[in-house]
Design an enzyme around this catalytic site. Structure first.
Site, PDB file in Angstrom:
ATOM      1  N   GLY A   1       0.970  -1.340  -0.069  1.00 63.51           N
ATOM      2  CA  GLY A   1      -0.006   0.029  -0.046  1.00 63.51           C
ATOM      3  C   GLY A   1       0.622   1.243   0.137  1.00 63.51           C
TER       4      GLY A   1
ATOM      5  N   GLY B   1       2.476   3.179  -5.869  1.00 60.84           N
ATOM      6  CA  GLY B   1       1.598   2.620  -7.119  1.00 60.84           C
ATOM      7  C   GLY B   1       0.288   2.268  -6.950  1.00 60.84           C
TER       8      GLY B   1
ATOM      9  N   PHE C   1       9.849  -9.122 -13.179  1.00 61.26           N
ATOM     10  CA  PHE C   1      10.631  -8.409 -14.039  1.00 61.26           C
ATOM     11  C   PHE C   1      10.775  -8.871 -15.351  1.00 61.26           C
TER      12      PHE C   1
ATOM     13  N   TYR D   1      -2.423 -11.248 -18.077  1.00 61.74           N
ATOM     14  CA  TYR D   1      -1.827 -12.353 -18.863  1.00 61.74           C
ATOM     15  C   TYR D   1      -1.880 -13.347 -17.646  1.00 61.74           C
TER      16      TYR D   1
ATOM     17  N   LYS E   1       0.410 -15.493 -10.729  1.00 61.69           N
ATOM     18  CA  LYS E   1      -0.838 -14.607 -11.085  1.00 61.69           C
ATOM     19  C   LYS E   1      -1.928 -15.735 -11.111  1.00 61.69           C
TER      20      LYS E   1
ATOM     21  N   PRO F   1      -5.741  -5.851 -13.936  1.00 64.13           N
ATOM     22  CA  PRO F   1      -5.155  -4.359 -14.695  1.00 64.13           C
ATOM     23  C   PRO F   1      -4.374  -4.543 -16.065  1.00 64.13           C
ATOM     24  N   GLY F   2      -4.605  -3.879 -17.047  1.00 66.88           N
ATOM     25  CA  GLY F   2      -3.688  -3.627 -18.232  1.00 66.88           C
ATOM     26  C   GLY F   2      -2.611  -2.543 -17.632  1.00 66.88           C
ATOM     27  N   PRO F   3      -1.914  -2.115 -18.550  1.00 68.36           N
ATOM     28  CA  PRO F   3      -0.449  -1.419 -17.999  1.00 68.36           C
ATOM     29  C   PRO F   3      -1.100   0.056 -17.371  1.00 68.36           C
TER      30      PRO F   3
HETATM   31  C1  LIG Z   1       5.881  -5.523 -24.428  1.00 68.63           C
HETATM   32  C2  LIG Z   1       5.015  -4.906 -23.236  1.00 68.63           C
HETATM   33  C3  LIG Z   1       6.470  -4.517 -22.392  1.00 68.63           C
HETATM   34  C4  LIG Z   1       6.507  -4.036 -21.101  1.00 68.63           C
HETATM   35  C5  LIG Z   1       4.962  -3.852 -20.198  1.00 68.63           C
HETATM   36  C6  LIG Z   1       5.404  -2.621 -19.537  1.00 68.63           C
HETATM   37  C7  LIG Z   1       4.292  -2.284 -18.458  1.00 68.63           C
HETATM   38  C8  LIG Z   1       3.614  -2.982 -17.687  1.00 68.63           C
HETATM   39  C9  LIG Z   1       2.384  -3.699 -18.389  1.00 68.63           C
HETATM   40  C10 LIG Z   1       1.698  -4.540 -17.608  1.00 68.63           C
HETATM   41  C11 LIG Z   1       2.141  -5.108 -16.467  1.00 68.63           C
HETATM   42  C12 LIG Z   1       1.426  -6.368 -16.110  1.00 68.63           C
HETATM   43  C13 LIG Z   1       1.761  -6.900 -14.613  1.00 68.63           C
HETATM   44  C14 LIG Z   1       2.492  -6.286 -13.742  1.00 68.63           C
HETATM   45  C15 LIG Z   1       2.784  -7.062 -12.611  1.00 68.63           C
HETATM   46  C16 LIG Z   1       3.783  -6.509 -11.457  1.00 68.63           C
HETATM   47  O1  LIG Z   1       3.845  -7.349 -10.573  1.00 68.63           O
HETATM   48  S1  LIG Z   1       4.473  -4.894 -11.715  1.00 68.63           S
HETATM   49  C17 LIG Z   1       4.815  -4.705  -9.988  1.00 68.63           C
HETATM   50  C18 LIG Z   1       6.495  -4.803 -10.207  1.00 68.63           C
HETATM   51  N1  LIG Z   1       6.821  -4.486  -8.777  1.00 68.63           N
HETATM   52  C19 LIG Z   1       8.010  -5.081  -8.258  1.00 68.63           C
HETATM   53  O2  LIG Z   1       8.577  -6.064  -8.865  1.00 68.63           O
HETATM   54  C20 LIG Z   1       8.452  -4.599  -6.699  1.00 68.63           C
HETATM   55  C21 LIG Z   1       9.013  -5.389  -5.986  1.00 68.63           C
HETATM   56  N2  LIG Z   1      10.176  -5.931  -6.915  1.00 68.63           N
HETATM   57  C22 LIG Z   1      11.399  -6.390  -6.155  1.00 68.63           C
HETATM   58  O3  LIG Z   1      11.755  -6.087  -5.038  1.00 68.63           O
HETATM   59  C23 LIG Z   1      12.695  -6.825  -6.796  1.00 68.63           C
HETATM   60  O4  LIG Z   1      12.617  -6.270  -8.172  1.00 68.63           O
HETATM   61  C24 LIG Z   1      12.706  -8.360  -7.105  1.00 68.63           C
HETATM   62  C25 LIG Z   1      13.818  -8.835  -7.973  1.00 68.63           C
HETATM   63  C26 LIG Z   1      11.231  -8.954  -7.707  1.00 68.63           C
HETATM   64  C27 LIG Z   1      12.972  -8.842  -5.807  1.00 68.63           C
HETATM   65  O5  LIG Z   1      13.901  -8.037  -5.076  1.00 68.63           O
HETATM   66  P1  LIG Z   1      14.816  -9.011  -4.102  1.00 68.63           P
HETATM   67  O6  LIG Z   1      15.951  -7.971  -3.389  1.00 68.63           O
HETATM   68  O7  LIG Z   1      14.303  -9.896  -3.026  1.00 68.63           O
HETATM   69  O8  LIG Z   1      15.674 -10.073  -4.926  1.00 68.63           O
HETATM   70  P2  LIG Z   1      17.124 -10.066  -5.452  1.00 68.63           P
HETATM   71  O9  LIG Z   1      17.781 -10.731  -4.423  1.00 68.63           O
HETATM   72  O10 LIG Z   1      17.666  -8.938  -6.145  1.00 68.63           O
HETATM   73  O11 LIG Z   1      16.629 -11.172  -6.771  1.00 68.63           O
HETATM   74  C28 LIG Z   1      16.322 -12.408  -6.414  1.00 68.63           C
HETATM   75  C29 LIG Z   1      16.736 -13.320  -7.818  1.00 68.63           C
HETATM   76  O12 LIG Z   1      16.168 -12.839  -8.948  1.00 68.63           O
HETATM   77  C30 LIG Z   1      17.342 -12.645  -9.723  1.00 68.63           C
HETATM   78  N3  LIG Z   1      17.019 -11.343 -10.672  1.00 68.63           N
HETATM   79  C31 LIG Z   1      16.603 -10.109 -10.160  1.00 68.63           C
HETATM   80  N4  LIG Z   1      16.396  -9.317 -11.204  1.00 68.63           N
HETATM   81  C32 LIG Z   1      16.606 -10.168 -12.196  1.00 68.63           C
HETATM   82  C33 LIG Z   1      16.597  -9.710 -13.864  1.00 68.63           C
HETATM   83  N5  LIG Z   1      16.416  -8.674 -14.053  1.00 68.63           N
HETATM   84  N6  LIG Z   1      17.004 -10.800 -14.339  1.00 68.63           N
HETATM   85  C34 LIG Z   1      17.156 -12.054 -14.169  1.00 68.63           C
HETATM   86  N7  LIG Z   1      17.240 -12.493 -12.873  1.00 68.63           N
HETATM   87  C35 LIG Z   1      17.076 -11.484 -11.833  1.00 68.63           C
HETATM   88  C36 LIG Z   1      18.573 -12.208  -8.537  1.00 68.63           C
HETATM   89  O13 LIG Z   1      19.936 -12.628  -9.671  1.00 68.63           O
HETATM   90  C37 LIG Z   1      18.363 -13.278  -7.807  1.00 68.63           C
HETATM   91  O14 LIG Z   1      18.478 -14.699  -8.258  1.00 68.63           O
HETATM   92  P3  LIG Z   1      20.125 -15.151  -7.716  1.00 68.63           P
HETATM   93  O15 LIG Z   1      21.092 -14.384  -8.281  1.00 68.63           O
HETATM   94  O16 LIG Z   1      20.040 -16.561  -8.312  1.00 68.63           O
HETATM   95  O17 LIG Z   1      20.117 -15.187  -5.996  1.00 68.63           O
HETATM   96  N1  LIG Z   2       1.343  -1.214 -13.011  1.00 65.92           N
HETATM   97  C1  LIG Z   2       0.854  -2.121 -13.790  1.00 65.92           C
HETATM   98  O1  LIG Z   2       0.939  -2.079 -15.066  1.00 65.92           O
HETATM   99  C2  LIG Z   2       0.134  -3.436 -13.366  1.00 65.92           C
HETATM  100  C3  LIG Z   2       0.133  -3.638 -12.170  1.00 65.92           C
HETATM  101  N2  LIG Z   2      -0.191  -5.022 -11.715  1.00 65.92           N
HETATM  102  C4  LIG Z   2      -0.372  -5.518 -10.259  1.00 65.92           C
HETATM  103  O2  LIG Z   2      -0.851  -4.271  -9.502  1.00 65.92           O
HETATM  104  C5  LIG Z   2       0.052  -4.683  -8.250  1.00 65.92           C
HETATM  105  C6  LIG Z   2       0.682  -3.144  -7.821  1.00 65.92           C
HETATM  106  O3  LIG Z   2       1.785  -2.920  -8.892  1.00 65.92           O
HETATM  107  P1  LIG Z   2       2.338  -1.674  -8.956  1.00 65.92           P
HETATM  108  O4  LIG Z   2       1.652  -0.411  -8.040  1.00 65.92           O
HETATM  109  O5  LIG Z   2       2.419  -1.396 -10.565  1.00 65.92           O
HETATM  110  O6  LIG Z   2       3.915  -1.915  -8.675  1.00 65.92           O
HETATM  111  P2  LIG Z   2       4.780  -1.538  -7.164  1.00 65.92           P
HETATM  112  O7  LIG Z   2       6.033  -2.055  -7.470  1.00 65.92           O
HETATM  113  O8  LIG Z   2       4.420   0.046  -6.886  1.00 65.92           O
HETATM  114  O9  LIG Z   2       3.928  -2.296  -5.901  1.00 65.92           O
HETATM  115  C7  LIG Z   2       4.406  -3.550  -5.549  1.00 65.92           C
HETATM  116  C8  LIG Z   2       4.502  -3.360  -4.107  1.00 65.92           C
HETATM  117  O10 LIG Z   2       4.661  -4.809  -3.518  1.00 65.92           O
HETATM  118  C9  LIG Z   2       5.167  -4.428  -2.373  1.00 65.92           C
HETATM  119  N3  LIG Z   2       6.079  -5.651  -2.104  1.00 65.92           N
HETATM  120  C10 LIG Z   2       6.778  -6.331  -3.050  1.00 65.92           C
HETATM  121  N4  LIG Z   2       7.478  -7.419  -2.510  1.00 65.92           N
HETATM  122  C11 LIG Z   2       7.141  -7.402  -1.140  1.00 65.92           C
HETATM  123  C12 LIG Z   2       7.151  -8.334  -0.318  1.00 65.92           C
HETATM  124  N5  LIG Z   2       8.048  -9.194  -0.153  1.00 65.92           N
HETATM  125  N6  LIG Z   2       6.455  -8.249   1.205  1.00 65.92           N
HETATM  126  C13 LIG Z   2       5.530  -7.212   1.101  1.00 65.92           C
HETATM  127  N7  LIG Z   2       5.432  -6.113   0.085  1.00 65.92           N
HETATM  128  C14 LIG Z   2       6.129  -6.268  -1.026  1.00 65.92           C
HETATM  129  C15 LIG Z   2       6.257  -3.323  -2.628  1.00 65.92           C
HETATM  130  O11 LIG Z   2       6.650  -2.598  -1.407  1.00 65.92           O
HETATM  131  P3  LIG Z   2       8.096  -2.924  -0.645  1.00 65.92           P
HETATM  132  O12 LIG Z   2       9.096  -2.949  -1.798  1.00 65.92           O
HETATM  133  O13 LIG Z   2       8.172  -1.741   0.277  1.00 65.92           O
HETATM  134  O14 LIG Z   2       7.974  -4.174  -0.005  1.00 65.92           O
HETATM  135  C16 LIG Z   2       5.423  -2.404  -3.353  1.00 65.92           C
HETATM  136  O15 LIG Z   2       4.680  -1.560  -2.708  1.00 65.92           O
HETATM  137  C17 LIG Z   2       0.940  -5.599  -8.362  1.00 65.92           C
HETATM  138  O16 LIG Z   2       0.162  -6.714  -7.942  1.00 65.92           O
HETATM  139  C18 LIG Z   2       1.003  -5.917  -9.811  1.00 65.92           C
HETATM  140  O17 LIG Z   2       1.290  -7.261 -10.197  1.00 65.92           O
HETATM  141  C19 LIG Z   2      -1.105  -5.593 -12.588  1.00 65.92           C
HETATM  142  C20 LIG Z   2      -1.072  -5.383 -13.791  1.00 65.92           C
HETATM  143  C21 LIG Z   2      -0.508  -4.143 -14.474  1.00 65.92           C
END
Ligand SMILES: CC/C=C\C/C=C\C/C=C\C/C=C\C=C\C(=O)SCCNC(=O)CCNC(=O)[C@H](O)C(C)(C)COP(=O)(O)OP(=O)(O)OC[C@H]1O[C@@H](n2cnc3c(N)ncnc32)[C@H](O)[C@@H]1OP(=O)(O)O
Ligand SMILES: NC(=O)C1=CN([C@@H]2O[C@H](COP(=O)(O)OP(=O)(O)OC[C@H]3O[C@@H](n4cnc5c(N)ncnc54)[C@H](OP(=O)(O)O)[C@@H]3O)[C@@H](O)[C@H]2O)C=CC1
Length: 340
Positions: free
Chosen positions: A72, A75, A154, A204, A219, A245-247
């Site tokens: 919360g 985003g 990612f 997706y 998901k 949601p979409g993007p």
């Molecule tokens: C054509 C269309 C193209 C683009 C579309 C654009 C826009 C959006 C459209 C639609 C969106 C639809 C869905 C969206 C869904 C979402 O969920 S969006 C929300 C995204 N938000 C987040 O991800 C926030 C939280 N994320 C994080 O904290 C980090 O990114 C995390 C990597 C997920 C976790 O971090 P953490 O510190 O816990 O982990 P790490 O130790 O850093 O990594 C863990 C292992 O993963 C490996 N890793 C990390 N990054 C990459 C990479 N880029 N490529 C490959 N591997 C990666 C990392 O190396 C670790 O593995 P290990 O080395 O084996 O230990």
């Molecule tokens: N934006 C988009 O285009 C789309 C988004 N979505 C979905 O919408 C939701 C929100 O995404 P969005 O707002 O775009 O991205 P954000 O990255 O802003 O939101 C993700 C949130 O998850 C929290 N989070 C990540 N890992 C953990 C963890 N281990 N424990 C607790 N909290 C965690 C992060 O906070 P912190 O780092 O402090 O832990 C962050 O606030 C997600 O479910 C995403 O899949 C779906 C489709 C499209």
């Protein structure tokens, strides 16, 4: 020009995939200008579809209700928290970064006048989830609304993923949702208190998607979890809905899914409404689904994507690139064809 030539290349037309070749060219910067219909970040038809972002429900809809929102602080989660808080809810926001949560809580409560409680939580860790829920129960009681929004994602070719990369995403998205839902659900059942659960997935989740395979898998699992509990826990006063949601341009999503900024135009070109979605649009739908106006809604999965999923699904939808003159030529060819 190259792109239009490719579309009309007879050999290319013999395979349906050929129509998507121009998209690949665009992706890497070749031809984007040819196909863009407008210089800003919206297509012209977007003027028909203005995003209304202010809370649409009646003030006080969530008065005396407690809402728990994972992720919360940023985003979409921040947007949903703002809307629920504006409508009277006392919100609890939970994620890993306590500083971000505190800043968001302060920002929102100063605007809405309603308390927002920041609680540190790593949803990947069941002990951390338990401690968070203990703190919420102690501070404000059990929630009326639970939003599973936290996620990780990612883009990466799947052959580059380590086991730990898969685990980082699936632990956050699927296991995190399960830990939150099981912990809070059991306590609600024991207390005989009803609640509305909402899961934020993605378009997706239905189709799967290359290059985000762990997210797509997790998901889809979240959706199965919700649908299972619709049937099983309705008798306890618990309902479950899903928003796909979409993007939406949030920093968390776009920094990891469009790291170079090259994909955004491509996305807009395949969204019939001609623009990205906004945080406020998701928040209004979420508020409705979690409100008592939606008491009879359980098991719903709602896409909110400007039509993108339908556009991508239709075999011939890329023909919207064909001009009137090109249609004249094709129609003449088709009409001249006799027999099979
Ligand atoms: C054509 C269309 C193209 C683009 C579309 C654009 C826009 C959006 C459209 C639609 C969106 C639809 C869905 C969206 C869904 C979402 O969920 S969006 C929300 C995204 N938000 C987040 O991800 C926030 C939280 N994320 C994080 O904290 C980090 O990114 C995390 C990597 C997920 C976790 O971090 P953490 O510190 O816990 O982990 P790490 O130790 O850093 O990594 C863990 C292992 O993963 C490996 N890793 C990390 N990054 C990459 C990479 N880029 N490529 C490959 N591997 C990666 C990392 O190396 C670790 O593995 P290990 O080395 O084996 O230990
Ligand atoms: N934006 C988009 O285009 C789309 C988004 N979505 C979905 O919408 C939701 C929100 O995404 P969005 O707002 O775009 O991205 P954000 O990255 O802003 O939101 C993700 C949130 O998850 C929290 N989070 C990540 N890992 C953990 C963890 N281990 N424990 C607790 N909290 C965690 C992060 O906070 P912190 O780092 O402090 O832990 C962050 O606030 C997600 O479910 C995403 O899949 C779906 C489709 C499209």
């Amino acid at each position: 020009v190259k792109i239009i030539i490719r579309i009309f290349d007879a050999e290319s037309l013999s395979t349906s995939n050929a129509l998507f070749t121009p998209c690949l060219l665009q992706l890497f910067g070749n031809g984007t200008a040819v196909l863009r219909k407008s210089d800003d970040d919206r297509a012209p038809q977007a003027r028909f579809f203005p995003p209304l972002q202010e809370p649409m429900l009646l003030p006080g809809t969530f008065k005396n209700k407690v809402a728990f929102i994972t992720g919360g602080g940023t985003g979409l989660g921040k947007g949903m928290t703002f809307t629920l808080s504006s409508l009277g809810a006392e919100c609890v926001i939970a994620s890993r970064n306590l500083d971000v949560l505190k800043a968001t809580a302060e920002e929102i409560s100063s605007q809405t006048g309603n308390k927002v409680h920041p609680v540190q939580c790593n949803v990947r860790d069941p002990d951390s989830v338990k401690a968070t829920v203990d703190q919420m129960v102690n501070d404000v009681g059990l929630p009326d609304v639970v939003i599973n929004n936290a996620a990780g994602n990612f883009i990466s070719p799947s052959e580059r993923l380590s086991a730990n990369a898969w685990k980082a995403i699936t632990d956050t998205v699927l296991n995190g949702t399960a830990y939150i839902t099981l912990d809070i659900g059991k306590r609600l059942i024991a207390a005989q208190k009803g609640a509305a659960f909402l899961c934020i997935t993605t378009i997706y989740a239905d189709s799967g998607s290359g290059f985000v395979m762990p997210s797509a898998s997790a998901k889809a699992g979240v959706e199965a979890l919700c649908k299972s509990l619709v049937a099983e826990w309705g008798r306890y006063g618990l309902r479950f809905n899903i928003i796909q949601p979409g993007p939406i341009k949030t920093k968390g999503a776009f920094s990891r899914l469009d790291p170079t900024g090259k994909f955004e135009k491509l996305m807009i070109e395949r969204i019939p409404v001609g623009r990205l979605g906004t945080v406020g649009e998701i928040a209004n739908l979420a508020a409705y689904l979690c409100s008592d106006y939606a008491s009879w809604v359980s098991g719903a999965t709602i896409k909110i994507d400007g039509g993108e999923y339908s556009f991508m699904a239709g075999e011939f939808n890329s023909l919207s690139l064909v001009t009137k003159e090109q249609w004249d030529v094709m129609e003449a060819i088709i009409r001249q064809t006799k027999g099979s």
